[in-house]
Write an enzyme that holds these catalytic residues in place. Structure first.
Site, PDB file in Angstrom:
ATOM      1  N   ASP A 170      23.738  55.582  50.980  1.00  0.00           N
ATOM      2  CA  ASP A 170      25.253  55.441  51.057  1.00  0.00           C
ATOM      3  C   ASP A 170      25.575  53.912  50.836  1.00  0.00           C
ATOM      4  O   ASP A 170      25.073  52.925  51.409  1.00  0.00           O
ATOM      5  CB  ASP A 170      25.609  55.573  52.719  1.00  0.00           C
ATOM      6  N   TYR A 201      43.681  53.766  46.524  1.00  0.00           N
ATOM      7  CA  TYR A 201      42.785  53.939  45.310  1.00  0.00           C
ATOM      8  C   TYR A 201      43.199  52.914  44.418  1.00  0.00           C
ATOM      9  O   TYR A 201      42.239  52.045  43.893  1.00  0.00           O
ATOM     10  CB  TYR A 201      42.973  55.036  44.742  1.00  0.00           C
ATOM     11  N   ALA A 221      44.864  50.133  45.198  1.00  0.00           N
ATOM     12  CA  ALA A 221      44.312  48.623  45.762  1.00  0.00           C
ATOM     13  C   ALA A 221      42.962  48.234  45.677  1.00  0.00           C
ATOM     14  O   ALA A 221      42.539  47.511  45.100  1.00  0.00           O
ATOM     15  CB  ALA A 221      44.698  48.733  47.218  1.00  0.00           C
TER      16      ALA A 221
END
Length: 239
Positions: free
Chosen positions: A59, A150, A152
């Site tokens: 992750d 998105y 930003a």
């Protein structure tokens, strides 16, 4: 053989980039988090075609996990090409956007960029050669309704690209961003019809993952040694 890491390497654009870099002679590290089986299948495909690849699962929003997975690899050899391709959409008009929608998108694109790039940075600097290519979006350049989060996140990546490029240029490392428009992937097929694409794109079609991968492959090559700090659009003439 130089090593290249592609985050989000099992998706549409990511898989095309992995195939391109493998064809260009890199040992490709194919990152995946939610779809590890796809990454392993892609690695098997590349190896069967005579290339060199392996799948990695972690992750990118978890800094400790990134360091744990990448540090043993870096102790063996530096990773000199990094394609920060991982990103997610979670769209909503801004007044109705939840904190979770905002933070999850920012976390993958912005914090994921930091976690992976920072971990690879010093080993790359010590080799005095490297290529960092960040996958941005046309949304960061023009804005897009329902994608404030998105846009930003990708806008932050554009600014980080320019700043980091200045910091490491003297070390032989280039840092660029690629900003695709509408690309023919599974994600875009559910968003735009062919008629809408024909109206929006002067070339009257969506781009292909292969076309994006060719651009990224060039930026990763020695031929692009004097290109750094750039946000390069690939959008069929939309802007």
């Amino acid at each position: 053989m130089k090593h290249a890491l592609v985050t989000g390497g099992s998706g549409g654009i990511g898989a095309a980039v992995c195939r391109k870099l493998a064809a260009d002679g890199y040992h490709v590290l194919i990152h995946a988090n939610l779809n590890p089986d796809n990454a392993h299948a892609l690695a098997d495909e590349i190896i069967a075609d005579g290339g060199s690849a392996q799948a990695l699962g972690f992750d990118i929003t978890d800094h400790a996990a990134v360091v744990t997975i990448l540090t043993p690899l870096l102790e063996q050899t530096p990773i000199q090409v990094l394609v920060n391709n991982a990103g997610i959409h979670d769209d909503a008009v801004f007044p109705g956007m939840s904190p979770e929608q905002w933070h999850s998108v920012m976390d993958v694109s912005v914090n994921g960029f930091y976690n992976v790039t920072h971990t690879l940075m010093m080993p790359m600097i010590r080799t005095r050669w490297g290529r960092i290519i960040n996958v941005s979006s046309i949304a960061a350049l023009t804005g897009n309704q329902g994608q404030v989060n998105y846009a930003a996140a990708k806008g932050a990546i554009n600014s980080a690209t320019k700043s980091l490029a200045r910091e490491v240029a003297s070390r032989g490392i280039t840092v660029n961003a690629v900003a695709p428009g509408i690309i023919d992937t599974a994600m875009s097929q559910h968003v735009f019809s062919k008629e809408e694409i024909a109206q929006m794109v002067p070339m009257k079609r969506a781009g292909t993952p292969h076309e994006v991968a060719e651009l990224i492959g060039f930026l990763a090559s020695p031929h692009a040694a004097y290109i750094t700090g750039q946000i390069i659009s690939i959008n069929g003439g939309m802007i």
